[in-house]
Write an enzyme that holds these catalytic residues in place. Sequence first.
Site, PDB file in Angstrom:
ATOM      1  N   HIS A 240      -4.401   1.964  -6.251  1.00 41.35           N
ATOM      2  CA  HIS A 240      -4.960   1.184  -6.464  1.00 41.35           C
ATOM      3  C   HIS A 240      -4.142   0.551  -7.056  1.00 41.35           C
ATOM      4  O   HIS A 240      -5.246  -1.082  -8.325  1.00 41.35           O
ATOM      5  CB  HIS A 240      -5.848   1.713  -6.992  1.00 41.35           C
ATOM      6  CG  HIS A 240      -7.194   2.754  -6.367  1.00 41.35           C
ATOM      7  ND1 HIS A 240      -8.350   2.042  -5.495  1.00 41.35           N
ATOM      8  CD2 HIS A 240      -6.831   3.531  -5.851  1.00 41.35           C
ATOM      9  CE1 HIS A 240      -8.692   2.409  -4.322  1.00 41.35           C
ATOM     10  NE2 HIS A 240      -7.958   3.940  -4.529  1.00 41.35           N
TER      11      HIS A 240
ATOM     12  N   LYS B  21      -4.688  -1.776   0.991  1.00 44.63           N
ATOM     13  CA  LYS B  21      -6.127  -1.201   0.150  1.00 44.63           C
ATOM     14  C   LYS B  21      -6.091  -3.220  -0.599  1.00 44.63           C
ATOM     15  O   LYS B  21      -6.062  -3.787   0.447  1.00 44.63           O
ATOM     16  CB  LYS B  21      -6.604  -0.700  -1.056  1.00 44.63           C
ATOM     17  CG  LYS B  21      -6.794   1.112  -1.335  1.00 44.63           C
ATOM     18  CD  LYS B  21      -6.828   1.724  -2.171  1.00 44.63           C
ATOM     19  CE  LYS B  21      -6.505   3.184  -1.556  1.00 44.63           C
ATOM     20  NZ  LYS B  21      -7.379   3.580  -0.319  1.00 44.63           N
TER      21      LYS B  21
ATOM     22  N   SER C 145      -9.023   5.965  -9.299  1.00 50.25           N
ATOM     23  CA  SER C 145      -9.790   4.972  -8.162  1.00 50.25           C
ATOM     24  C   SER C 145     -10.477   4.906  -8.502  1.00 50.25           C
ATOM     25  O   SER C 145     -11.829   4.379  -7.822  1.00 50.25           O
ATOM     26  CB  SER C 145      -9.719   5.696  -6.415  1.00 50.25           C
ATOM     27  OG  SER C 145     -10.243   6.926  -7.024  1.00 50.25           O
TER      28      SER C 145
HETATM   29  C1  LIG Z   1      -5.853   8.007  -5.145  1.00 52.77           C
HETATM   30  C2  LIG Z   1      -6.187   7.054  -3.818  1.00 52.77           C
HETATM   31  N1  LIG Z   1      -4.772   7.920  -2.690  1.00 52.77           N
HETATM   32  C3  LIG Z   1      -4.947   8.359  -1.903  1.00 52.77           C
HETATM   33  C4  LIG Z   1      -5.445   7.794  -0.836  1.00 52.77           C
HETATM   34  C5  LIG Z   1      -5.413   8.045   0.393  1.00 52.77           C
HETATM   35  O1  LIG Z   1      -5.198   6.052   0.946  1.00 52.77           O
HETATM   36  P1  LIG Z   1      -5.407   5.913   2.386  1.00 52.77           P
HETATM   37  O2  LIG Z   1      -6.523   4.806   2.023  1.00 52.77           O
HETATM   38  O3  LIG Z   1      -4.763   4.692   2.953  1.00 52.77           O
HETATM   39  O4  LIG Z   1      -5.348   7.060   3.248  1.00 52.77           O
HETATM   40  C6  LIG Z   1      -6.370   6.810  -1.827  1.00 52.77           C
HETATM   41  C7  LIG Z   1      -7.522   6.599  -0.869  1.00 52.77           C
HETATM   42  O5  LIG Z   1      -9.406   6.261  -1.035  1.00 52.77           O
HETATM   43  C8  LIG Z   1      -6.530   6.803  -3.252  1.00 52.77           C
HETATM   44  O6  LIG Z   1      -7.971   6.780  -3.366  1.00 52.77           O
END
Ligand SMILES: Cc1ncc(COP(=O)(O)O)c(C=O)c1O
Length: 389
Positions: free
Chosen positions: A207, A238, A179
């Site tokens: 992502h 996203k 990310s």
């Molecule tokens: C790699 C990753 N996993 C999980 C999440 C968490 O997802 P959510 O925003 O749906 O809670 C994010 C979000 O920022 C992320 O970047």
Amino acid sequence: MTSNFIESALERLKQEGLYRKLRRVDGEQGATLSVNGREVLSLCSNNYLGLANHPALREAAKQAIDRYGCGSAASRLISGNMTLHEELEEKIAALKGTEAALVFNSGFQANAGIIPALVGEGDLIFSDALNHASLIDGCRLSRAKTVVYPHLDLDRLEQGLRDAPSNGRKLIVTETLFSMDGDEAPLDGIVDLAERYGAMVMVDEAHATGVFGPSGAGVVGKLGLTERISVQMGTLGKALGGFGAYVAGSRALREFLINRCRSFIFTTSLPPAVLATAIAAIDLLYKEPQRRLALWHNARAMKEGLRKLGFSLGQSQSQILPLIIGDAEKCMTLSDKLLEKGLFVQGIRPPTVPPGTARLRITLMATHTHEHLHEALAAFQEVKDEMGL
Ligand SMILES: Cc1ncc(COP(=O)(O)O)c(C=O)c1O
């Protein structure tokens, strides 16, 4: 006493250049948006395909509210499984090419719940050093011993697996597209090692969903590894423009999580409008593939433009471009200066990224135009000159 502690903690954060504040956005999340009453270009959104304000998603949400109301009333095990939950899960399973899928309220909740359901005390987790906070917290909550291997380092992962005791379960956890760095995990190698040493693999496609692979199925789909990865998690908030998350895998995995995953069991489920939005977004992945192509085109153009200006962008292979600055305070000054020039780009600091690697996290969208990119590169050139970068 308590308030003293809070105030001094805030003061310390300010002194260290790590203080965070919220910036107000009026109106909707598009390629441009209004920050503190001023129209600026968004270069910090995970709304990669520009679906967050797509007419089809708006319409789907409105119709779902008219037909099913606003709330889901309780957790799915208590007030029942709404037809939209099942319809969305069928769509996700079809997109991912898995037997089944299960929807979660957010990616954070999914990761914090799935890992402790899969492993516990006496088990071992192997976790990439740059995994997201939600994966880290999932590992902590599980009480399994966690071996953190250096980012993308297959040799060190293998060493850990080789040294692991033979009793207990082993789980390798990694993001597929990281990310904050925009680079890809060496998934083929990870899966080979997992098979050789008898470990399960859980991937986070937060992502990559909607962006990589056939119809946006993710990196796992792109590499044809669906059959070899037991747990694929991803998000709906996203590239898919809405909110929520999923896990895709076998029917048995779905049933197991319904029975054992605390962050699925003990929470009110996603409401109808959110479910309908995600269904509409998945339909658009098939109907509007040009969005993915536009995103890729924009990512390439921006990368080339920034490199020509002399910026270093790490190993990014995607729509996420980390412009590494190093010092946290300098990074935030740069972000503020860019905002003055009409670019909304966030500085990302520790603890989100390792100390000394503060960066601007630039993200592209399918809906950025040629003029937007041109405008952005001109602003980057100006701040570069002003700050002597
Ligand atoms: C790699 C990753 N996993 C999980 C999440 C968490 O997802 P959510 O925003 O749906 O809670 C994010 C979000 O920022 C992320 O970047």
